[in-house]
Write a protein that holds these residues in place. Structure first.
Motif, short mmCIF file in Angstrom:
data_model
loop_
_atom_site.label_atom_id
_atom_site.label_comp_id
_atom_site.label_asym_id
_atom_site.label_seq_id
_atom_site.Cartn_x
_atom_site.Cartn_y
_atom_site.Cartn_z
N VAL A 42 -4.18 11.15 3.22
CA VAL A 42 -3.57 13.34 2.77
C VAL A 42 -3.45 12.49 1.77
O VAL A 42 -3.27 12.96 1.34
CB VAL A 42 -2.21 12.99 3.57
CG1 VAL A 42 -2.03 14.21 3.04
CG2 VAL A 42 -2.72 12.55 4.77
N ALA A 43 -4.29 11.63 0.64
CA ALA A 43 -4.16 11.44 -1.06
C ALA A 43 -3.20 11.63 -1.85
O ALA A 43 -2.51 12.26 -2.18
CB ALA A 43 -5.46 12.81 -1.48
N PRO A 44 -2.06 10.13 -1.19
CA PRO A 44 -0.70 10.43 -1.72
C PRO A 44 -0.82 9.85 -3.11
O PRO A 44 -1.80 9.98 -3.53
CB PRO A 44 -0.47 8.93 -1.33
CG PRO A 44 -2.02 8.38 -1.33
CD PRO A 44 -2.40 9.27 -0.56
N CYS A 45 -0.04 10.63 -3.45
CA CYS A 45 0.45 10.20 -5.53
C CYS A 45 1.23 9.26 -5.66
O CYS A 45 2.61 9.10 -4.56
CB CYS A 45 0.76 11.88 -6.24
SG CYS A 45 0.34 13.58 -5.54
N LEU A 46 0.86 8.79 -6.99
CA LEU A 46 1.81 8.11 -7.07
C LEU A 46 2.80 8.43 -7.98
O LEU A 46 1.78 8.76 -8.91
CB LEU A 46 1.59 6.31 -7.58
CG LEU A 46 2.71 5.74 -8.50
CD1 LEU A 46 4.21 5.11 -7.93
CD2 LEU A 46 2.18 3.97 -8.68
N ILE A 47 4.17 9.10 -8.67
CA ILE A 47 4.41 9.37 -9.73
C ILE A 47 5.48 8.77 -10.78
O ILE A 47 5.76 7.80 -10.20
CB ILE A 47 5.51 10.68 -9.39
CG1 ILE A 47 4.41 11.96 -8.47
CG2 ILE A 47 5.64 11.71 -10.73
CD1 ILE A 47 5.13 12.92 -7.72
N ILE A 48 5.01 8.45 -12.02
CA ILE A 48 5.84 7.48 -12.62
C ILE A 48 6.18 8.11 -13.80
O ILE A 48 5.44 8.67 -14.67
CB ILE A 48 4.37 6.59 -12.72
CG1 ILE A 48 3.95 5.75 -12.26
CG2 ILE A 48 5.66 5.52 -14.70
CD1 ILE A 48 2.83 4.88 -12.69
N GLU A 49 7.94 8.88 -13.54
CA GLU A 49 8.22 9.21 -14.27
C GLU A 49 8.32 8.79 -16.21
O GLU A 49 8.53 7.96 -15.88
CB GLU A 49 9.43 9.45 -13.99
CG GLU A 49 10.26 10.01 -13.16
CD GLU A 49 11.84 10.24 -12.31
OE1 GLU A 49 12.75 9.78 -12.63
OE2 GLU A 49 11.91 10.90 -11.78
N PRO A 50 9.07 9.59 -17.27
CA PRO A 50 8.43 9.38 -18.18
C PRO A 50 9.36 7.99 -18.76
O PRO A 50 10.66 8.57 -18.58
CB PRO A 50 8.62 10.34 -18.68
CG PRO A 50 8.29 12.13 -17.92
CD PRO A 50 9.01 11.33 -16.80
N GLY A 51 9.43 7.68 -19.34
CA GLY A 51 10.27 5.92 -19.91
C GLY A 51 10.27 5.15 -19.06
O GLY A 51 10.81 4.10 -19.20
N VAL A 52 9.49 5.08 -18.25
CA VAL A 52 10.01 4.06 -17.16
C VAL A 52 8.40 3.08 -17.15
O VAL A 52 7.72 3.38 -17.83
CB VAL A 52 9.67 4.64 -15.67
CG1 VAL A 52 8.68 3.84 -14.83
CG2 VAL A 52 9.94 5.65 -15.11
N VAL A 53 9.17 2.12 -17.47
CA VAL A 53 8.37 0.58 -18.24
C VAL A 53 7.65 0.44 -16.81
O VAL A 53 8.81 -0.60 -15.80
CB VAL A 53 9.27 -0.36 -18.28
CG1 VAL A 53 8.50 -1.58 -18.64
CG2 VAL A 53 10.29 0.20 -19.84
N THR A 105 0.55 -0.92 0.49
CA THR A 105 0.38 -0.16 0.56
C THR A 105 0.86 1.19 0.18
O THR A 105 1.97 1.08 0.52
CB THR A 105 -0.79 -0.22 1.21
OG1 THR A 105 -1.98 -1.16 1.46
CG2 THR A 105 -1.89 1.01 1.19
N ILE A 106 1.04 2.19 -0.95
CA ILE A 106 1.96 3.23 -0.50
C ILE A 106 0.50 3.95 -0.01
O ILE A 106 -0.78 4.73 -0.62
CB ILE A 106 1.15 3.85 -2.52
CG1 ILE A 106 2.96 2.92 -3.43
CG2 ILE A 106 2.25 4.70 -2.68
CD1 ILE A 106 3.16 2.92 -4.31
N ALA A 107 1.01 5.18 0.59
CA ALA A 107 0.39 5.98 1.55
C ALA A 107 0.75 7.28 2.23
O ALA A 107 0.75 8.18 2.26
CB ALA A 107 -0.19 5.60 3.27
N THR A 108 2.10 7.00 0.95
CA THR A 108 2.66 8.68 0.71
C THR A 108 2.74 8.97 -0.22
O THR A 108 3.33 7.89 -1.65
CB THR A 108 4.04 8.57 1.90
OG1 THR A 108 5.27 7.53 1.47
CG2 THR A 108 3.88 8.71 3.49
N TYR A 114 -7.36 4.86 -5.39
CA TYR A 114 -8.60 5.14 -4.51
C TYR A 114 -8.41 6.75 -4.84
O TYR A 114 -7.66 7.34 -4.50
CB TYR A 114 -8.01 5.07 -3.43
CG TYR A 114 -8.22 2.70 -3.38
CD1 TYR A 114 -9.97 2.46 -3.54
CD2 TYR A 114 -7.42 1.81 -3.19
CE1 TYR A 114 -9.88 1.07 -3.46
CE2 TYR A 114 -7.55 0.61 -3.49
CZ TYR A 114 -9.19 0.08 -2.99
OH TYR A 114 -8.70 -1.06 -3.23
N ILE A 115 -10.20 7.58 -5.08
CA ILE A 115 -10.25 8.34 -4.87
C ILE A 115 -11.58 8.88 -4.10
O ILE A 115 -11.80 7.60 -3.87
CB ILE A 115 -10.04 9.06 -6.69
CG1 ILE A 115 -11.36 8.27 -7.19
CG2 ILE A 115 -8.69 9.27 -6.98
CD1 ILE A 115 -11.20 8.52 -8.68
#
Length: 100
Positions: A55-66, A29-32, A78-79
């Protein structure tokens, strides 16, 4: 000797022979706020990943990531909702029938 040196140099520039980094993501679970970076790519997801928290965490996936999902694994984002355990809606990303 000069031709061999040129090929080795070209190989270094093109990345031939380099071992790529790999990050394995198990059920979590990504909570931060979390970033999946190009240097950690490819990300091999072997268990369900949940992006949710109070706290509504963000998962940021950088460009080019597979990102590669094992069969039967999902990414749940979840939103909405009022707490870490109550959500109005969610988004699911998965892989259909692909093994690697």
């Amino acid at each position: 000797m000069k031709k061999t040196l040129c090929l080795v140099t070209l190989g270094m520039v093109l990345g031939i022979g380099e071992v790529a980094a790999q990050t394995t993501i198990t059920t979590t679970t990504i909570a931060t706020d979390t970033t999946w970076t190009l240097t950690g790519s490819p990300y091999i997801v072997t268990g369900d990943v949940y992006v949710k928290g109070a706290v509504a965490p963000c998962l940021i996936i950088e460009p080019g990531v597979v990102v590669k999902f094992n069969q039967y694994t999902n990414l749940y984002i979840y939103i909405g909702g009022n707490s870490a355990n109550e959500f109005d809606k969610f988004i699911v990303a998965n892989c259909i029938g692909q093994n690697f």
